[in-house]
Design a protein around this motif. Structure first.
Motif, PDB file in Angstrom:
ATOM      1  N   TYR A 262       0.837  -1.201   0.000  1.00  0.00           N
ATOM      2  CA  TYR A 262       0.000   0.000   0.000  1.00  0.00           C
ATOM      3  C   TYR A 262       0.869   1.247   0.000  1.00  0.00           C
ATOM      4  O   TYR A 262       0.629   2.196  -0.757  1.00  0.00           O
ATOM      5  CB  TYR A 262      -0.934   0.006   1.216  1.00  0.00           C
ATOM      6  N   TRP A 263       1.877   1.255   0.844  1.00  0.00           N
ATOM      7  CA  TRP A 263       2.797   2.386   0.912  1.00  0.00           C
ATOM      8  C   TRP A 263       3.476   2.601  -0.436  1.00  0.00           C
ATOM      9  O   TRP A 263       3.551   3.731  -0.943  1.00  0.00           O
ATOM     10  CB  TRP A 263       3.840   2.126   2.002  1.00  0.00           C
ATOM     11  N   ASN A 264       3.963   1.540  -1.028  1.00  0.00           N
ATOM     12  CA  ASN A 264       4.727   1.639  -2.268  1.00  0.00           C
ATOM     13  C   ASN A 264       3.868   2.053  -3.459  1.00  0.00           C
ATOM     14  O   ASN A 264       4.348   2.669  -4.401  1.00  0.00           O
ATOM     15  CB  ASN A 264       5.391   0.295  -2.572  1.00  0.00           C
ATOM     16  N   THR A 265       2.583   1.731  -3.405  1.00  0.00           N
ATOM     17  CA  THR A 265       1.687   2.039  -4.516  1.00  0.00           C
ATOM     18  C   THR A 265       1.074   3.421  -4.399  1.00  0.00           C
ATOM     19  O   THR A 265       0.918   4.124  -5.407  1.00  0.00           O
ATOM     20  CB  THR A 265       0.569   0.987  -4.597  1.00  0.00           C
ATOM     21  N   PHE A 266       0.736   3.833  -3.192  1.00  0.00           N
ATOM     22  CA  PHE A 266      -0.031   5.065  -3.042  1.00  0.00           C
ATOM     23  C   PHE A 266       0.678   6.169  -2.254  1.00  0.00           C
ATOM     24  O   PHE A 266       0.222   7.317  -2.276  1.00  0.00           O
ATOM     25  CB  PHE A 266      -1.370   4.759  -2.364  1.00  0.00           C
ATOM     26  N   LYS A 267       1.798   5.854  -1.582  1.00  0.00           N
ATOM     27  CA  LYS A 267       2.462   6.866  -0.761  1.00  0.00           C
ATOM     28  C   LYS A 267       3.805   7.284  -1.359  1.00  0.00           C
ATOM     29  O   LYS A 267       3.907   8.319  -1.984  1.00  0.00           O
ATOM     30  CB  LYS A 267       2.652   6.347   0.670  1.00  0.00           C
ATOM     31  N   SER A 268       4.836   6.456  -1.175  1.00  0.00           N
ATOM     32  CA  SER A 268       6.184   6.841  -1.584  1.00  0.00           C
ATOM     33  C   SER A 268       6.940   5.657  -2.156  1.00  0.00           C
ATOM     34  O   SER A 268       6.817   4.538  -1.648  1.00  0.00           O
ATOM     35  CB  SER A 268       6.981   7.411  -0.393  1.00  0.00           C
ATOM     36  N   LEU A 269       7.751   5.930  -3.155  1.00  0.00           N
ATOM     37  CA  LEU A 269       8.671   4.928  -3.659  1.00  0.00           C
ATOM     38  C   LEU A 269       9.869   4.829  -2.719  1.00  0.00           C
ATOM     39  O   LEU A 269      10.035   5.654  -1.812  1.00  0.00           O
ATOM     40  CB  LEU A 269       9.110   5.283  -5.068  1.00  0.00           C
ATOM     41  N   TYR A 270      10.717   3.859  -2.950  1.00  0.00           N
ATOM     42  CA  TYR A 270      11.813   3.617  -2.007  1.00  0.00           C
ATOM     43  C   TYR A 270      12.781   4.782  -1.922  1.00  0.00           C
ATOM     44  O   TYR A 270      13.461   4.981  -0.912  1.00  0.00           O
ATOM     45  CB  TYR A 270      12.558   2.333  -2.387  1.00  0.00           C
ATOM     46  N   ASP A 271      12.824   5.609  -3.004  1.00  0.00           N
ATOM     47  CA  ASP A 271      13.727   6.763  -2.990  1.00  0.00           C
ATOM     48  C   ASP A 271      13.075   8.012  -2.403  1.00  0.00           C
ATOM     49  O   ASP A 271      13.671   9.090  -2.407  1.00  0.00           O
ATOM     50  CB  ASP A 271      14.228   7.052  -4.413  1.00  0.00           C
ATOM     51  N   GLY A 272      11.861   7.883  -1.905  1.00  0.00           N
ATOM     52  CA  GLY A 272      11.183   8.999  -1.279  1.00  0.00           C
ATOM     53  C   GLY A 272      10.288   9.800  -2.205  1.00  0.00           C
ATOM     54  O   GLY A 272       9.568  10.695  -1.745  1.00  0.00           O
ATOM     55  N   SER A 273      10.302   9.523  -3.486  1.00  0.00           N
ATOM     56  CA  SER A 273       9.451  10.256  -4.430  1.00  0.00           C
ATOM     57  C   SER A 273       8.001   9.792  -4.312  1.00  0.00           C
ATOM     58  O   SER A 273       7.718   8.701  -3.814  1.00  0.00           O
ATOM     59  CB  SER A 273       9.955  10.063  -5.859  1.00  0.00           C
ATOM     60  N   ASN A 274       7.080  10.636  -4.784  1.00  0.00           N
ATOM     61  CA  ASN A 274       5.664  10.307  -4.707  1.00  0.00           C
ATOM     62  C   ASN A 274       5.351   9.064  -5.538  1.00  0.00           C
ATOM     63  O   ASN A 274       5.784   8.944  -6.684  1.00  0.00           O
ATOM     64  CB  ASN A 274       4.815  11.479  -5.201  1.00  0.00           C
ATOM     65  N   ALA A 275       4.580   8.158  -4.956  1.00  0.00           N
ATOM     66  CA  ALA A 275       4.222   6.937  -5.669  1.00  0.00           C
ATOM     67  C   ALA A 275       2.968   7.113  -6.508  1.00  0.00           C
ATOM     68  O   ALA A 275       2.794   6.438  -7.523  1.00  0.00           O
ATOM     69  CB  ALA A 275       4.017   5.800  -4.675  1.00  0.00           C
ATOM     70  N   ASP A 276       2.088   8.034  -6.109  1.00  0.00           N
ATOM     71  CA  ASP A 276       0.778   8.132  -6.765  1.00  0.00           C
ATOM     72  C   ASP A 276       0.346   9.589  -6.863  1.00  0.00           C
ATOM     73  O   ASP A 276      -0.009  10.211  -5.859  1.00  0.00           O
ATOM     74  CB  ASP A 276      -0.249   7.326  -5.970  1.00  0.00           C
ATOM     75  N   ASN A 277       0.345  10.105  -8.063  1.00  0.00           N
ATOM     76  CA  ASN A 277      -0.184  11.449  -8.308  1.00  0.00           C
ATOM     77  C   ASN A 277      -1.537  11.405  -9.001  1.00  0.00           C
ATOM     78  O   ASN A 277      -2.080  12.456  -9.350  1.00  0.00           O
ATOM     79  CB  ASN A 277       0.799  12.257  -9.159  1.00  0.00           C
ATOM     80  N   PHE A 278      -2.068  10.212  -9.189  1.00  0.00           N
ATOM     81  CA  PHE A 278      -3.339  10.072  -9.904  1.00  0.00           C
ATOM     82  C   PHE A 278      -4.539  10.089  -8.960  1.00  0.00           C
ATOM     83  O   PHE A 278      -5.485  10.837  -9.162  1.00  0.00           O
ATOM     84  CB  PHE A 278      -3.340   8.772 -10.711  1.00  0.00           C
ATOM     85  N   ASN A 279      -4.505   9.255  -7.934  1.00  0.00           N
ATOM     86  CA  ASN A 279      -5.663   9.106  -7.051  1.00  0.00           C
ATOM     87  C   ASN A 279      -5.696  10.189  -5.987  1.00  0.00           C
ATOM     88  O   ASN A 279      -4.710  10.424  -5.283  1.00  0.00           O
ATOM     89  CB  ASN A 279      -5.629   7.729  -6.379  1.00  0.00           C
ATOM     90  N   ARG A 280      -6.862  10.805  -5.871  1.00  0.00           N
ATOM     91  CA  ARG A 280      -7.070  11.839  -4.870  1.00  0.00           C
ATOM     92  C   ARG A 280      -8.451  11.688  -4.250  1.00  0.00           C
ATOM     93  O   ARG A 280      -9.285  10.922  -4.728  1.00  0.00           O
ATOM     94  CB  ARG A 280      -6.916  13.245  -5.500  1.00  0.00           C
ATOM     95  N   ALA A 281      -8.716  12.405  -3.190  1.00  0.00           N
ATOM     96  CA  ALA A 281      -9.982  12.296  -2.472  1.00  0.00           C
ATOM     97  C   ALA A 281     -11.152  12.639  -3.391  1.00  0.00           C
ATOM     98  O   ALA A 281     -11.065  13.517  -4.241  1.00  0.00           O
ATOM     99  CB  ALA A 281      -9.979  13.225  -1.267  1.00  0.00           C
ATOM    100  N   ASN A 282     -12.247  11.911  -3.191  1.00  0.00           N
ATOM    101  CA  ASN A 282     -13.486  12.188  -3.899  1.00  0.00           C
ATOM    102  C   ASN A 282     -14.340  13.124  -3.039  1.00  0.00           C
ATOM    103  O   ASN A 282     -14.484  12.914  -1.829  1.00  0.00           O
ATOM    104  CB  ASN A 282     -14.229  10.876  -4.162  1.00  0.00           C
ATOM    105  N   ASN A 283     -14.919  14.137  -3.662  1.00  0.00           N
ATOM    106  CA  ASN A 283     -15.728  15.094  -2.901  1.00  0.00           C
ATOM    107  C   ASN A 283     -16.910  14.442  -2.204  1.00  0.00           C
ATOM    108  O   ASN A 283     -17.356  14.920  -1.153  1.00  0.00           O
ATOM    109  CB  ASN A 283     -16.227  16.211  -3.825  1.00  0.00           C
ATOM    110  N   TYR A 284     -17.410  13.348  -2.765  1.00  0.00           N
ATOM    111  CA  TYR A 284     -18.570  12.691  -2.163  1.00  0.00           C
ATOM    112  C   TYR A 284     -18.234  12.185  -0.762  1.00  0.00           C
ATOM    113  O   TYR A 284     -18.950  12.472   0.210  1.00  0.00           O
ATOM    114  CB  TYR A 284     -19.031  11.528  -3.050  1.00  0.00           C
ATOM    115  N   ILE A 285     -17.145  11.424  -0.641  1.00  0.00           N
ATOM    116  CA  ILE A 285     -16.805  10.876   0.671  1.00  0.00           C
ATOM    117  C   ILE A 285     -16.310  11.966   1.614  1.00  0.00           C
ATOM    118  O   ILE A 285     -16.587  11.929   2.821  1.00  0.00           O
ATOM    119  CB  ILE A 285     -15.761   9.732   0.541  1.00  0.00           C
ATOM    120  N   LEU A 286     -15.617  12.959   1.084  1.00  0.00           N
ATOM    121  CA  LEU A 286     -15.195  14.079   1.931  1.00  0.00           C
ATOM    122  C   LEU A 286     -16.409  14.764   2.552  1.00  0.00           C
ATOM    123  O   LEU A 286     -16.405  15.102   3.747  1.00  0.00           O
ATOM    124  CB  LEU A 286     -14.391  15.087   1.115  1.00  0.00           C
TER     125      LEU A 286
END
Length: 504
Positions: A262-286
């Motif tokens: 989960y971390w590697n897919t949606f948070k950070s790669l091993y070098d610290g760069s962002n893993a996921d710039n595509f998925n963001r919060a949906n206004n409905y659930i917010l």
């Protein structure tokens, strides 16, 4: 280990077993593990558990977007196939191949354990894992290869599909057999403890897992004609259900190809760069969280840019100019989900376990010290604590006054009178609790019990009258290489073709 499955995935999409070496050796990769190199089932257990955890945690982003959890960030353009619900034979085709690949390993684990003898622990584990993989396959495709899967390619070139309901019926049998095996063991070996990266060889926890998986399968079949819930509930043992989250820890560390999925897919790669710039919060659930003064959104999402108190979301499928970029919106790896690169990866959370129990109590299937309403409150508290909040935070949320500023449907004080409404009420709170933990379960419940009732459809301009898909298409490789069998399934339309348990 992979000889036959590579042929299945890369060449003909058919299944085979041992005895086909001349056919398979033509382009053999010497770097791949071979059938002969894996004489024991122990490595197959740990690798299968690792792959199941990764698959369930990271493969259902599109489902999360359909279900109002996540949305596409402003850094990307629209995806017409997904956002207009135009599901083709290439959409999410990896679901088919990956789950069948994992199930092949599980099949080989059981086969090798039987051949070797004295390996009952691995046979029992294989039977339990089979119920996970085939549950996901049926829940997406309905009828799939099961009884004929993985048989000798020389006599079974085009494996037939079994009916989804027949597969589910046999999954209960697999749980029966696994339970008998584990209950019949006097103990486990040090090897079992070492390679069981889920429970460390703890037979009581495996029994709890079997009970909880039995409950999960049963609730999917609750409205299926002829299903005998009482018979299945009678098999729930005194160990009851999972009390702690079932997680694997194969040795995740912050390194390439070794991080928590989960971390590697949606948070950070091993070098610290962002893993996921595509998925963001949906206004409905917010909005659901904010309108009910529910602080959990700050645990399942990270604020814009990773710091501060602003959480910007998006409407699913909306095409707008000058939208906030990924860096200026809330990402889906909040601190309650993505804690570190080395955290264990959950397979079955204690949160989900408690919500399943609450629904079963509401249906009158099981008894507990709590009634269904109290069980629901306990499940919501578990959700708060699981995400890193406190029981006091949960009680503050649960004790909110029922006033005009709080949406009635989402407040626990308004416990419905009818059983049907209670089940949907529990389902809605389960929906709020499982975001990021089990995105797939939200799609199941949407089809199974119809919650959320107000889930908005995609705003993609090409959607037309399409609705959220009811299933996936069979992958194109099946139409190419197993045409007669897949043709026998008739015309598949993800807009109208249902999974057998979807009787809404």
């Amino acid at each position: 280990m992979k000889k036959l499955i590579y042929i299945m995935l890369l060449t003909t999409m058919v299944w085979g077993a041992t005895g086909c070496k001349k056919f398979l050796d033509v382009n053999e990769n010497p770097n791949n593990p071979t059938e002969e190199s894996l004489k024991d089932p122990n490595l197959l257990l740990s690798s299968s558990l690792t792959r199941i955890a990764a698959q369930t945690a990271t493969s259902y982003a599109s489902t999360a977007r359909w279900m109002g959890y996540w949305s596409r960030s402003g850094s990307y353009g629209p995806n017409p196939d997904e956002e207009a619900y135009r599901i083709t034979t290439t959409f999410e085709a990896g679901e088919w191949t990956t789950w069948l690949d994992i199930m092949f390993d599980v099949y080989k684990m059981e086969q090798k354990a039987v051949e070797k003898g004295g390996q009952e622990f691995y046979i029992g584990a294989a039977k339990v894992l089979k119920t996970i993989g085939y549950m996901y396959l049926v829940d997406q495709y309905n009828n799939v290869p099961y009884s004929k899967a993985f048989q000798d390619i020389r006599t079974n070139l085009f494996p037939a599909y079994d009916k989804g309901q027949d597969i589910y019926n046999d999954l209960f049998v697999q749980l029966d057999e696994a339970l008998a095996i584990f209950q019949g063991l006097d103990g486990v070996s040090e090897e079992n403890e070492k390679f069981d990266i889920l429970f460390g060889g703890d037979l009581d926890l495996w029994e709890e897992f079997i009970n909880t998986q039995r409950l999960k399968l049963s609730l999917r079949m609750a409205n299926v004609s002829g299903f005998n819930a009482s018979a299945q509930m009678a098999k729930i043992t005194t160990k009851r259900f999972l009390k702690e989250t079932a997680s694997v820890q194969p040795g995740y560390v912050q390194d390439q190809n070794q991080q928590n999925p989960y971390w590697n897919t949606f948070k950070s790669l091993y070098d610290g760069s962002n893993a996921d710039n595509f998925n963001r919060a949906n206004n409905y659930i917010l909005s659901k969280f904010r309108d009910n003064n529910d602080p959990r959104f700050m645990r399942v999402f990270s604020p814009n840019g990773g710091t501060g108190t602003n959480y910007t979301g998006f409407n699913y499928g909306e095409v707008i100019s000058n939208a906030p970029t990924a860096g200026n919106s809330a990402n889906v790896a909040g601190p309650g989900l993505a804690k570190s690169a080395s955290q264990p990866q959950w397979i079955f959370s204690s949160v989900e376990s408690k919500f399943l129990q609450a629904e079963a109590i509401a249906r009158g299937w099981i008894s507990d010290d709590n009634d269904a309403h109290e069980a629901l409150i306990d499940a919501v508290r578990e959700s708060f604590v699981w995400l890193g909040l406190t029981a006091d935070d949960a009680d503050e949320y649960l004790g909110q006054p029922d006033d005009e500023n709080v949406t009635d449907y989402d407040q626990l004080l308004n416990w419905p009178a009818s059983q049907a409404d209670q089940i949907r009420f529990i389902g809605m709170h389960k929906y709020l609790a499982l975001i990021g933990i089990n995105n797939f379960e939200a799609w199941v419940d949407y089809r199974r019990i119809g919650v959320p009732t107000d889930l908005p459809l995609s705003m993609h301009p090409g959607r037309g009258n399409n609705i959220i898909p009811l299933r996936l298409h069979y992958p194109q490789n099946e139409y190419n290489f197993n045409p007669t069998v897949v043709a026998a399934e008739g015309t598949i339309d993800p807009q109208s073709s249902k999974i057998f348990w979807d009787v809404n």
